[in-house]
Design a protein around this motif. Structure first.
Motif, PDB file in Angstrom:
ATOM      1  N   THR A  63       0.850  -1.334  -0.052  1.00  0.00           N
ATOM      2  CA  THR A  63      -0.151   0.145   0.083  1.00  0.00           C
ATOM      3  C   THR A  63       0.990   1.335   0.137  1.00  0.00           C
ATOM      4  OG1 THR A  63      -1.828  -1.044   1.259  1.00  0.00           O
ATOM      5  CG2 THR A  63      -1.811   1.213   1.278  1.00  0.00           C
ATOM      6  N   ASP A 113      -5.634  -1.379  -5.160  1.00  0.00           N
ATOM      7  CA  ASP A 113      -4.967  -1.911  -3.961  1.00  0.00           C
ATOM      8  C   ASP A 113      -6.040  -3.503  -3.618  1.00  0.00           C
ATOM      9  OD1 ASP A 113      -3.165  -2.793  -1.788  1.00  0.00           O
ATOM     10  OD2 ASP A 113      -3.619  -0.971  -0.779  1.00  0.00           O
ATOM     11  N   GLU A 114      -5.171  -4.364  -3.167  1.00  0.00           N
ATOM     12  CA  GLU A 114      -5.796  -5.672  -2.625  1.00  0.00           C
ATOM     13  C   GLU A 114      -6.660  -6.242  -3.885  1.00  0.00           C
ATOM     14  OE1 GLU A 114      -5.481  -6.832   0.286  1.00  0.00           O
ATOM     15  OE2 GLU A 114      -4.981  -5.111   1.371  1.00  0.00           O
TER      16      GLU A 114
HETATM   17 MG   LIG Z   1      -1.885  -2.692   1.910  1.00  0.00          MG
END
Ligand SMILES: [Mg+2]
Ligand SMILES: Nc1ncnc2c1ncn2[C@@H]1O[C@H](COP(=O)(O)OP(=O)(O)OP(=O)(O)O)[C@@H](O)[C@H]1O
Length: 400
Positions: A56, A170-171
């Motif tokens: 992140t 993200d993710e």
């Molecule tokens: Mg993260």
């Protein structure tokens, strides 16, 4: 030493005081933007790594690099049960409004606004008033086709304004197969057309396989820079530089101890750094302070992230995870794990898949299974008795 001057920053996505050992991947991100602007299709970057390695943080850095290069950015985090359309639509709307500010509505932008409006409506996403664009731009309701059209329209509007669009997710492993596959199709088209839209993603290691399963050409579309623990020099720098900026040093044996305990994992370096700082009376932070940090750090993790993951597991998932932990920090062979549990691979398979789906485990190689969070094997061994020792023993060792 004074807590108020503690320079370390343990926490999800918290920018580290010293971003150590990531020079290569930051350079790749910068190159991708420059290439996109010059009309040379860059590869999309998909940063893969375990929990807490700094994915992140990197995505946020990529966004800064993109902004510094005059790009328009959209950064989103995928969560289970939210569709890609829901996630992206408001961000894409914001980008279009920015493009409009750069240069008033041209026909490409008009079209992109119209497409976004239809897109939002067909995928049932609520957005604020869209000022521009006819609402009758054709969409099909097929996400792959519609997202591709939308990306192309936005890419063309960006090109006409000599700017670059950066989409950051993200993710990514939480996207559904259908969403992931549509994203890949859309990015593929963008790359063929050499439009200035760059993609940066981040996710757990299993993502490479998920992307490959969704579309076999994903392998060629993405670059997968692996992000892991820091090498010993970078890990030292991550500890030493923040302290130095506050006028403190570490003794060599203190550093050695922390490096050994954390294995160079960025999140753990921040946790240990923060505790060592608090434990130390004065500079240099010495071996006794480092050992006190270990005690506090482990207690904190056991009651914090390790515990919360443990609580999210069902009883049979815990048993499986405990059996995995018998094999140490590295990957465990699924057949051997099943054997320990007195099952065959087929019986144990579903439990293993549940753990993978929950993001707790992944399969680094065919037939292998490993934890996504470093040091979790040690926690499991502290928390539960080994397989075959019975639930009573397990409860005793677990302490509650
Ligand atoms: Mg993260
Ligand atoms: N290169 C680095 N050097 C030192 N510390 C770092 C570095 N990268 C990240 N960190 C620290 O590590 C911690 C975790 O970072 P981050 O949240 O980005 O990890 P992540 O990979 O996204 O984790 P998760 O998978 O749980 O989302 C933060 O406290 C951050 O400050």
């Amino acid at each position: 030493m004074e807590t108020s001057r503690n320079p370390y920053s343990p926490g999800a996505g918290a920018p580290p005081p010293e971003l150590a050992g990531r020079e290569g991947v930051l350079e790749s991100a910068g190159n991708a933007i420059v290439r996109a602007k010059a009309g040379r299709a860059p590869k999309a970057l998909m940063v893969l790594g375990l929990r807490g390695v700094g994915k992140t943080v990197l995505l946020n850095e990529f966004e800064k690099i993109a902004e510094a290069n005059g790009s328009q950015t959209a950064l989103v985090e995928a969560v289970a049960n939210q569709s890609l359309a829901e996630m992206l639509t408001p961000q894409l709307q914001r980008i279009l409004l920015k493009l409009n500010r750069l240069q008033r509505v041209g026909h490409e932008l008009q079209r992109a606004f119209g497409l976004l409006r239809s897109f939002a409506s067909v995928f049932k996403v609520r957005v604020g008033e869209l000022e521009f664009g006819a609402s009758n731009e054709p969409v099909t309701g097929d996400l792959s086709l519609d997202l591709t059209d939308l990306f192309v329209a936005i890419g063309e509007a960006a090109k006409a304004r000599n700017t670059v669009i950066a989409i950051l997710i993200d993710e990514v492993q939480y996207l559904t197969q259908e969403d992931l596959s549509a994203l890949i199709v859309a990015l593929h088209k963008i790359s063929q057309r050499r439009l200035p839209l760059v993609f940066f993603g981040a996710g757990l290691p299993q993502l490479a396989k998920l992307a490959g399963d969704a579309k076999s050409y994903a392998e060629r579309l993405f670059e997968y820079p692996p992000i892991g623990p820091l090498d010993s020099e970078s890990a030292r720098r991550a500890l030493v530089e923040p302290a130095r900026s506050e006028g403190a040093e570490f003794s060599d044996d203190a550093l050695e101890h922390i490096l050994e305990q954390t294995r160079g994992y960025p999140f753990f370096l921040q946790v240990w750094g923060a505790h060592a700082w608090d434990a130390a009376k004065l500079t240099p932070i010495n071996a006794a302070d480092a050992k006190a940090a270990t005690t506090r750090a482990i207690a904190g993790l056991d009651e914090g992230i390790f515990k919360s993951r443990f609580e999210r597991m069902t009883e049979r998932q815990r048993q499986y995870a405990r059996a995995m932990a018998e094999f140490g920090a590295g990957p465990a062979n699924s057949t051997a794990v099943a054997e320990l549990l007195g099952m065959n691979v087929k019986q144990a398979g579903p439990v293993r898949d549940e753990l993978i789906k929950k993001g707790m485990a992944y399969s680094p190689n065919r037939g292998d299974v490993a934890f996504t969070i470093p040091l979790f094997d040690e926690f499991m061994r502290r928390r539960m008795a080994g397989p075959g020792k019975g639930p009573r023993a397990a409860r005793k060792v677990g302490g509650n």
